[in-house]
Design a protein around this motif. Structure first.
Motif, mmCIF file in Angstrom:
data_model
loop_
_atom_site.group_PDB
_atom_site.id
_atom_site.type_symbol
_atom_site.label_atom_id
_atom_site.label_comp_id
_atom_site.label_asym_id
_atom_site.label_seq_id
_atom_site.Cartn_x
_atom_site.Cartn_y
_atom_site.Cartn_z
ATOM 1 N N ALA A 164 0.891 -1.192 0.041
ATOM 2 C CA ALA A 164 -0.068 0.059 0.023
ATOM 3 C C ALA A 164 0.873 1.365 0.102
ATOM 4 O O ALA A 164 1.910 1.162 0.783
ATOM 5 C CB ALA A 164 -0.956 -0.031 1.257
ATOM 6 N N THR A 165 0.544 2.196 -0.938
ATOM 7 C CA THR A 165 1.289 3.543 -0.733
ATOM 8 C C THR A 165 0.748 4.278 0.334
ATOM 9 O O THR A 165 -0.225 3.887 0.835
ATOM 10 C CB THR A 165 0.978 4.148 -2.024
ATOM 11 N N ARG A 166 1.598 5.101 0.556
ATOM 12 C CA ARG A 166 1.190 6.227 1.586
ATOM 13 C C ARG A 166 -0.142 6.657 1.627
ATOM 14 O O ARG A 166 -0.798 6.810 2.508
ATOM 15 C CB ARG A 166 2.534 7.117 1.654
ATOM 16 N N HIS A 167 -0.267 7.234 0.281
ATOM 17 C CA HIS A 167 -1.731 7.813 0.023
ATOM 18 C C HIS A 167 -2.913 6.780 0.578
ATOM 19 O O HIS A 167 -3.826 6.977 1.251
ATOM 20 C CB HIS A 167 -1.872 8.103 -1.258
ATOM 21 N N GLU A 168 -2.720 5.587 0.201
ATOM 22 C CA GLU A 168 -3.674 4.515 0.284
ATOM 23 C C GLU A 168 -3.849 4.379 1.654
ATOM 24 O O GLU A 168 -4.913 4.119 2.118
ATOM 25 C CB GLU A 168 -3.226 3.333 -0.580
ATOM 26 N N GLN A 169 -2.564 4.128 2.242
ATOM 27 C CA GLN A 169 -2.634 3.852 3.971
ATOM 28 C C GLN A 169 -3.463 5.049 4.609
ATOM 29 O O GLN A 169 -4.550 4.978 5.324
ATOM 30 C CB GLN A 169 -1.214 4.127 4.481
ATOM 31 N N ARG A 170 -3.167 6.231 4.185
ATOM 32 C CA ARG A 170 -3.651 7.487 5.040
ATOM 33 C C ARG A 170 -5.147 7.576 4.649
ATOM 34 O O ARG A 170 -6.093 7.604 5.379
ATOM 35 C CB ARG A 170 -2.985 8.862 4.482
ATOM 36 N N SER A 171 -5.587 7.005 3.240
ATOM 37 C CA SER A 171 -7.070 7.064 3.023
ATOM 38 C C SER A 171 -7.733 6.183 3.855
ATOM 39 O O SER A 171 -8.867 6.390 4.190
ATOM 40 C CB SER A 171 -7.064 6.907 1.521
ATOM 41 N N ALA A 172 -7.258 4.913 3.819
ATOM 42 C CA ALA A 172 -7.765 3.944 4.582
ATOM 43 C C ALA A 172 -8.172 4.105 6.157
ATOM 44 O O ALA A 172 -9.153 3.910 6.607
ATOM 45 C CB ALA A 172 -7.091 2.486 4.293
ATOM 46 N N GLU A 173 -7.249 4.694 6.429
ATOM 47 C CA GLU A 173 -7.377 5.061 7.943
ATOM 48 C C GLU A 173 -8.313 6.128 8.239
ATOM 49 O O GLU A 173 -9.247 5.909 8.997
ATOM 50 C CB GLU A 173 -5.727 5.792 8.463
ATOM 51 N N SER A 174 -8.361 7.051 7.354
ATOM 52 C CA SER A 174 -9.452 8.232 7.418
ATOM 53 C C SER A 174 -10.811 7.413 7.430
ATOM 54 O O SER A 174 -11.577 7.854 8.036
ATOM 55 C CB SER A 174 -9.105 9.401 6.398
ATOM 56 N N GLN A 175 -11.011 6.749 6.428
ATOM 57 C CA GLN A 175 -12.277 6.092 5.934
ATOM 58 C C GLN A 175 -12.699 5.324 7.353
ATOM 59 O O GLN A 175 -13.691 5.414 7.768
ATOM 60 C CB GLN A 175 -12.170 5.331 4.754
ATOM 61 N N GLU A 176 -11.638 4.647 7.597
ATOM 62 C CA GLU A 176 -12.008 3.909 8.998
ATOM 63 C C GLU A 176 -12.493 4.625 10.370
ATOM 64 O O GLU A 176 -13.377 4.441 10.954
ATOM 65 C CB GLU A 176 -10.986 2.960 9.366
ATOM 66 N N ARG A 177 -11.713 5.611 10.476
ATOM 67 C CA ARG A 177 -12.121 6.832 11.518
ATOM 68 C C ARG A 177 -13.433 7.365 11.430
ATOM 69 O O ARG A 177 -14.189 7.344 12.460
ATOM 70 C CB ARG A 177 -11.054 7.812 11.586
ATOM 71 N N SER A 187 -12.915 16.658 3.760
ATOM 72 C CA SER A 187 -12.111 15.301 3.699
ATOM 73 C C SER A 187 -13.459 14.339 3.611
ATOM 74 O O SER A 187 -13.193 13.603 2.656
ATOM 75 C CB SER A 187 -11.364 15.112 4.995
ATOM 76 N N PHE A 188 -14.072 14.448 4.610
ATOM 77 C CA PHE A 188 -15.323 13.602 4.484
ATOM 78 C C PHE A 188 -16.073 13.279 3.209
ATOM 79 O O PHE A 188 -16.143 12.364 2.447
ATOM 80 C CB PHE A 188 -16.812 14.065 5.289
ATOM 81 N N PHE A 189 -16.497 14.445 2.265
ATOM 82 C CA PHE A 189 -17.070 14.409 1.049
ATOM 83 C C PHE A 189 -16.170 14.014 -0.053
ATOM 84 O O PHE A 189 -16.369 13.784 -1.223
ATOM 85 C CB PHE A 189 -17.867 15.763 0.546
ATOM 86 N N HIS A 190 -14.790 13.881 0.344
ATOM 87 C CA HIS A 190 -13.764 13.221 -0.599
ATOM 88 C C HIS A 190 -13.787 11.813 -0.578
ATOM 89 O O HIS A 190 -13.837 11.216 -1.851
ATOM 90 C CB HIS A 190 -12.288 13.656 -0.331
#
Lengths: 226, 226
Positions: free
Chosen positions: B4-17, B49-52
């Motif tokens: 997972a690239t850094r972006h994907e990690q961050r994205s997944a974390e935010s979505q989970e949060r 971020s949410f609506f992203h």
DNA sequence: ATTTACATACCAACCGGTACGTATGTCATC
DNA sequence: GATGACATACGTACCGGTTGGTATGTAAAT
């Protein structure tokens, strides 16, 4: 009886219209999703009238809960007040009423169950009101079971209140699932299983069928159509 | 695994949060009452971020439902995947898991049950999603009961699916009542009665106590703490 | 390895619409 | 004429959703 002045009559009628509108909307979309504008629209009144009768939105929520409780008491009265009957027959009658209630036009649902779910933690005042009405219902069941104990010997000792809450849970959970599944038959099935469970508390014989077929064969008298 | 690239990690974390925040808020106040601002606040993110990540509010409702379903599958996996055991023991294990789930900090509740109640008639799309997850759960129970039929002789023939829906109703209804009453013990009581009902499907002997005392005497192994 | 070009995740400010509630007026009733 | 039942119009706050912009990460070209 007819000592009501014209004003009082009109007022009572409007309040009832508002309450019925609120109940219908709450059943359809829940409490938070229903707006007082919608309630007024459905009742054919304006917001000025609404806030003349009810201080705020929660006030009509309160009224809707109480009115629903009173409706329930009326609905079950035939089963609850027939002291001549065997208490177990009264329980059966009660289940028949519940089953006939599912046959209504709109999906079978409960204002109190609905608002309990939604407001249990956010609106303590309305929540305790819901809890009170749910407790009333349960106590009626518990009373019947206690009276049944005097006549029939339980297979095993059991706590009538606990069984009352069990039945209440089945009732509420069934309405929930019957609604999302859009299969009211789910409710009937569950109530028949509840009937079997209750019967099995008092007798070990196989007279109380667990399968629905046996229970459905003997047609029970229709009671109410709400 | 770590591709997972850094972006994907961050994205997944935010979505989970965001999903966890949404679930917590929905459990507390329901779906309609929770605003996306609240979700963002609880998740420590902004609306941009949410609506992203989610096109609209319903999108995260959808995600919250699916995530809850996945959580449930994880929760019950120990009971559902133990083919070595007697199917009835698996059912018992499942009930143990459900009971241990009630012992959590916050009141025992179900995102799917909550949203089912609230959105059954107003949000068809989310409603059918809820119905799907509820059906999955029921089918697992029905499968265990069908396998149990191969080993144990039922006292009377019964429909496993119907019993599955019965248990599901008890579960949902119990969480509802346990919450408004603020008495999680209600849930445990009901699950013990459900356990007795299920046991009585296969045996007429009195080994499966109806009273809670007998059932509670033999301590069952604790399983999960969610 | 640096630079270049771009995509992604995220933020702050804003917008239209709507929800609850109020202020004021009107008309029938008492 | 005073009061009660109701209507109209409005105010304020907030909610879902958009917009423009930034900063960081990624990937290819040099």
């Amino acid at each position: 009886m007819s000592s009501a002045t014209r004003h009082e009559q009109r007022s009572a009628e409007s309040q009832e219209r508002l309450i019925l509108a609120a109940q219908a909307l709450i059943l359809r979309q829940g409490y938070c999703a229903t707006t007082v504008d919608q309630i007024c629209n459905e009742a054919g009144l304006t917001k000025g009238s609404f806030f003349h009768h009810y201080a705020n939105k929660d006030a009509i929520g309160h009224a809707a809960i109480d009115a629903w409780g009173a409706m329930g008491t009326r609905l079950y009265s035939a089963a609850w007040n027939d002291a001549a009957k065997d208490p177990l027959a009264q329980v059966d009658h009660m289940l028949d009423i519940m089953i006939s209630f599912t046959k209504g036009d709109e999906p079978c649902a409960c204002v109190i169950g609905m608002m309990s779910q939604e407001l249990a933690q956010s609106h303590p005042e309305l929540a305790v009101l819901c809890a009170k009405h749910l407790d009333d219902w349960t106590q009626h069941v518990a009373r019947l079971l206690n009276e049944a104990k005097k006549i029939h010997k339980p297979v095993k000792p059991f706590d009538s209140q606990r069984v009352g809450w069990f039945l209440n849970s089945i009732w509420q959970g069934s309405m929930l699932l019957g609604k999302v599944r859009q299969k009211p038959q789910t409710i009937v099935d569950n109530l028949e299983q509840a009937r079997a469970y209750l019967a099995a508390l008092f007798t070990t014989t196989a007279t109380s069928g667990i399968t629905r077929a046996t229970a459905a064969k003997k047609p029970r008298k229709k009671t109410v159509k709400p």
